[in-house]
Motif scaffolding. Structure first.
Motif, short mmCIF file in Angstrom:
data_model
loop_
_atom_site.label_atom_id
_atom_site.label_comp_id
_atom_site.label_asym_id
_atom_site.label_seq_id
_atom_site.Cartn_x
_atom_site.Cartn_y
_atom_site.Cartn_z
N PRO A 1 -49.26 -32.11 7.85
CA PRO A 1 -48.40 -30.92 7.78
C PRO A 1 -48.44 -30.23 6.42
O PRO A 1 -47.68 -29.30 6.17
N PHE A 2 -49.34 -30.67 5.51
CA PHE A 2 -49.34 -30.17 4.13
C PHE A 2 -50.08 -28.85 3.99
O PHE A 2 -50.17 -28.32 2.88
N ASP A 3 -50.60 -28.32 5.09
CA ASP A 3 -51.30 -27.03 5.03
C ASP A 3 -50.34 -25.85 5.10
O ASP A 3 -50.77 -24.70 5.18
N GLN A 4 -49.05 -26.13 5.05
CA GLN A 4 -48.05 -25.07 5.04
C GLN A 4 -47.72 -24.67 3.60
O GLN A 4 -47.86 -25.47 2.67
N GLY A 5 -47.30 -23.44 3.42
CA GLY A 5 -47.01 -22.93 2.08
C GLY A 5 -45.96 -23.72 1.34
O GLY A 5 -45.98 -23.78 0.11
N GLU A 6 -45.02 -24.32 2.08
CA GLU A 6 -43.94 -25.06 1.43
C GLU A 6 -44.47 -26.20 0.56
O GLU A 6 -43.89 -26.53 -0.47
N ALA A 7 -45.59 -26.83 0.98
CA ALA A 7 -46.09 -28.01 0.27
C ALA A 7 -46.63 -27.68 -1.11
O ALA A 7 -46.67 -28.55 -1.99
N VAL A 8 -47.04 -26.44 -1.33
CA VAL A 8 -47.64 -26.06 -2.62
C VAL A 8 -46.77 -25.05 -3.37
O VAL A 8 -47.19 -24.52 -4.40
N GLN A 9 -45.57 -24.81 -2.89
CA GLN A 9 -44.68 -23.86 -3.56
C GLN A 9 -44.39 -24.33 -4.98
O GLN A 9 -44.03 -25.49 -5.21
N GLY A 10 -44.58 -23.47 -5.96
CA GLY A 10 -44.36 -23.81 -7.36
C GLY A 10 -45.61 -24.28 -8.07
O GLY A 10 -45.65 -24.31 -9.31
N LEU A 11 -46.67 -24.62 -7.32
CA LEU A 11 -47.88 -25.15 -7.95
C LEU A 11 -48.64 -24.07 -8.72
O LEU A 11 -49.45 -24.39 -9.59
N GLU A 12 -48.34 -22.80 -8.44
CA GLU A 12 -49.00 -21.72 -9.16
C GLU A 12 -48.60 -21.70 -10.64
O GLU A 12 -49.23 -21.02 -11.46
N GLN A 13 -47.58 -22.45 -11.01
CA GLN A 13 -47.15 -22.53 -12.40
C GLN A 13 -47.95 -23.56 -13.20
O GLN A 13 -47.72 -23.74 -14.39
N VAL A 14 -48.87 -24.24 -12.54
CA VAL A 14 -49.59 -25.37 -13.12
C VAL A 14 -51.05 -25.00 -13.34
O VAL A 14 -51.67 -24.37 -12.48
N SER A 15 -51.62 -25.37 -14.49
CA SER A 15 -53.03 -25.06 -14.76
C SER A 15 -53.98 -26.17 -14.30
O SER A 15 -55.14 -25.90 -14.00
#
Length: 234
Positions: free
Chosen positions: A40-54
């Motif tokens: 179920p990790f292909d949903q946007g919720e699983a990566v929310q906030g990861l755009e702040q990480v390099s």
């Protein structure tokens, strides 16, 4: 006690075979791939906030090096492949549970897909977990490793006259830094350290959908001979 784990995603990598993959991440910044997340990790919720990480840590399986019998000692390439040391003192692919880890650059985040660079993972690698890199905790200023105290010495890479234009054409087709990828990987000398090849011996590896061949015209030099579309790829 046994624990069952399932992949959270699969890496689609520029490296289609194990030979010539950098032995550590970031040694080839042009090495790119995409981590395709599984339900179920292909949903946007699983990566929310990861755009702040390099950068992210990837925990993965050496899926083509899994073994039934654990090894207590291994022969790491860093020591020339002819000296045995304890498995836990190395990052050899032959692990007790087949687990590897790499910190890679996170180029872009999409729902269900992470675009990565500086990777050292084979195409099809199952990823068990993703963790953000935390600079203040993960960077240890006074750390040392006497066995591997510096990056490998690089070998100059030159090109056969007609090979470089072909590589540039394929780079445009793929929209990838192909020339840089080839040079960065080959400069680290992927052959086993104990081999002293004759100049006529050809080596080869597959990057993206291309077969790349090279040789060692003399010790300490590499020449790329040709870059061709792989025969078994449409």
């Amino acid at each position: 006690m046994q624990h069952l784990v399932s992949p959270v995603g699969i890496v689609r990598s520029c490296f289609k075979e194990k030979f010539a993959i950098p032995r550590q991440p970031h040694l080839a910044p042009a090495a790119r791939g995409v981590l395709e997340l599984l339900p179920p990790f292909d949903q946007g919720e699983a990566v929310q906030g990861l755009e702040q990480v390099s950068h992210v840590w990837l925990l993965f399986l050496f899926h083509q090096a899994l073994e039934d019998k654990p090894r207590l000692k291994v022969r790491p390439p860093r020591l020339g492949g002819n000296q045995s040391v304890g498995v836990f003192s190395t990052r050899a692919t032959h692990r007790p549970n087949g687990i590897g880890q790499s910190v890679v650059r996170l180029e872009r985040v999409e729902p269900g897909r992470l675009h990565l660079s500086g990777i050292d993972l084979l195409d099809g690698t199952p990823v068990l977990d993703i963790k953000p890199y935390v600079p203040y905790a993960d960077c240890v200023n006074d750390a040392h490793n006497a066995m591997a105290d510096a990056a490998p010495r690089l070998i100059p890479v030159e090109w056969q006259a007609d090979a470089l234009p072909l590589a540039r054409q394929h780079a445009l087709r793929l929209n990838e830094p192909l020339v840089e990828l080839i040079e960065q990987c080959l400069a680290q000398d992927p052959r086993p350290a104990y081999q002293q090849p004759e100049p006529e011996r050809r080596y080869g590896a597959r990057f993206w959908d291309l077969d790349v061949h090279w040789h060692y015209p003399e010790p300490g030099r590499i020449r790329v001979l040709d870059v061709q579309k792989a025969a078994n790829i449409a």
